[in-house]
Design an enzyme around this catalytic site. Structure first.
Site, PDB file in Angstrom:
ATOM      1  N   GLY A  55     -17.832 -45.304 -19.805  1.00 41.66           N
ATOM      2  CA  GLY A  55     -16.647 -44.464 -19.921  1.00 41.66           C
ATOM      3  C   GLY A  55     -15.362 -45.250 -20.024  1.00 41.66           C
ATOM      4  O   GLY A  55     -14.298 -44.662 -20.244  1.00 41.66           O
ATOM      5  N   HIS A  56     -15.454 -46.595 -19.859  1.00 41.32           N
ATOM      6  CA  HIS A  56     -14.268 -47.447 -19.940  1.00 41.32           C
ATOM      7  C   HIS A  56     -14.264 -48.304 -21.209  1.00 41.32           C
ATOM      8  O   HIS A  56     -13.442 -49.205 -21.331  1.00 41.32           O
ATOM      9  CB  HIS A  56     -14.188 -48.373 -18.729  1.00 41.32           C
ATOM     10  CG  HIS A  56     -14.245 -47.665 -17.423  1.00 41.32           C
ATOM     11  ND1 HIS A  56     -13.418 -46.622 -17.119  1.00 41.32           N
ATOM     12  CD2 HIS A  56     -15.039 -47.848 -16.334  1.00 41.32           C
ATOM     13  CE1 HIS A  56     -13.685 -46.182 -15.895  1.00 41.32           C
ATOM     14  NE2 HIS A  56     -14.666 -46.899 -15.408  1.00 41.32           N
ATOM     15  N   HIS A 217     -11.039 -43.664 -13.454  1.00 36.44           N
ATOM     16  CA  HIS A 217     -12.190 -42.781 -13.297  1.00 36.44           C
ATOM     17  C   HIS A 217     -11.774 -41.319 -13.320  1.00 36.44           C
ATOM     18  O   HIS A 217     -12.522 -40.449 -12.884  1.00 36.44           O
ATOM     19  CB  HIS A 217     -12.930 -43.091 -11.997  1.00 36.44           C
ATOM     20  CG  HIS A 217     -13.497 -44.467 -11.947  1.00 36.44           C
ATOM     21  ND1 HIS A 217     -12.786 -45.541 -11.464  1.00 36.44           N
ATOM     22  CD2 HIS A 217     -14.703 -44.950 -12.338  1.00 36.44           C
ATOM     23  CE1 HIS A 217     -13.536 -46.629 -11.553  1.00 36.44           C
ATOM     24  NE2 HIS A 217     -14.699 -46.297 -12.084  1.00 36.44           N
TER      25      HIS A 217
END
Length: 331
Positions: A55-56, A217
């Protein structure tokens, strides 16, 4: 929710397979597909290993290659990689000079990298740098103090260049720790991140609101405030960042404007122009710059500003050649 995926549970594995296929000159999968590593490992240098939840992207897998990381371990979306992934990366990439683990300061990452290093301590020399570049998060319960955010890229680039130049494990560890006091990052979000597993935004903002001090996050930041002009937003962010950096006479600034995944490049460059002008009015010198989408939070609309105070030695390490999927310059 519309995303280019088949199923949420296979998103990460299919994405990693695509990255390796697209950049097979640079990277390959490690043992049992547990991590991504440099295709051509270089014996006689310290191995640099990092990782975190998916997700990064492009962090961390996009920074595997010459002049940066030797391996990156990826967990599920916003979930730390497991100790067995990290152990496998250590065993496969250690060429005899030891391994430096670069870890973002989130509880899960810190715990799992620590467990892995303890498990292999009898076989390998291990040192760990826990990156803490976030400005004071104002009581966030998602980390042990300052979080490791976009400044992690700066740490990985500088330490990667130093390792490529033959620095020893203890020298790399000392540089990493010293950088913790000279890099600060602050993020701002205009829209929460949509997590594929839940199909919900992590937080919802009104049309006239923004979230200041967000992490990567999708967690809320230090304050929810009224939306403002770019000049005003940048001024607020720089005030927090520069208020936590102690200037040294021989240091110059590296400024990194990072997109969170849902912010156009035109807006990132506008923010850089504003931030550079504001710093110069304060008598500060921007010696190096990086603008782009490198440390993301899936599709979050937002950005972060990172400022690093670097001496000439570190500027040379920043300028050193790098050849990865996401960063590439020099010979």
């Amino acid at each position: 929710m519309k995303k280019f995926m088949n199923r949420a549970e296979t998103l990460v594995t299919e994405s990693l397979a695509g990255l390796v296929a697209a950049h097979e000159r640079l990277v390959t999968f490690g043992a049992d597909g547990k991590f991504v590593r440099r295709r051509s490992l270089r014996p006689g240098k310290v191995s640099l290993i990092s990782g975190g939840g998916a997700g990064h992207e492009p962090m961390h897998v996009g920074f595997v290659g010459r002049g940066m990381l030797d391996a990156a371990c990826t967990g599920h979306v916003f979930t730390s990689p497991t100790p067995d992934q990290i152990i496998a990366a250590i065993r496969e990439t250690d060429g005899g000079e030891g391994c430096l683990l670069i870890v973002k300061n989130y509880d899960g990452d810190v715990m799992n990298f620590e467990m892995a290093s303890e498990f292999v301590a009898a076989e390998h020399r291990i040192a760990t740098v826990v990156v803490r570049d976030d400005v004071d998060p104002g009581g966030s319960k998602r980390s042990q103090g300052r979080r490791g955010v976009a400044g992690t890229l700066v740490v990985e680039k500088l330490l990667g260049a130093a390792a490529e130049a033959g620095w020893r494990l203890d020298e790399l560890s000392a540089l990493g720790e010293s950088l913790n006091g000279r890099i600060r990052t602050m993020g701002v979000s205009l829209r929460g991140v949509t997590v594929p597993d839940t199909e919900r935004e992590t937080f919802v903002l009104a049309e006239d609101e923004m979230e200041i001090g967000v992490g990567i996050h999708g967690e809320p930041g230090r304050a929810r405030v009224k939306f403002a002009t770019a000049d005003e937003i940048v001024e607020t962010m720089l005030e927090a960042i520069l208020g936590e950096l102690v200037s040294e006479r021989d240091e110059k600034l590296l400024m990194f404007i990072n997109g969170y995944g849902g912010t156009p490049a035109s807006e990132l460059y506008l923010v850089y122009n504003t931030a550079k002008a504001q710093c110069e009015r304060l008598g500060l010198t921007i010696a190096r710059s990086l603008v782009g989408t490198y440390v993301t939070s899936l599709d979050m609309a937002g950005l972060s500003i990172t400022v690093a105070r670097l001496a000439d030695r570190e500027l040379s390490l920043w300028d050193a050649p790098v050849d990865t999927a996401a960063l590439r310059w020099g010979d």
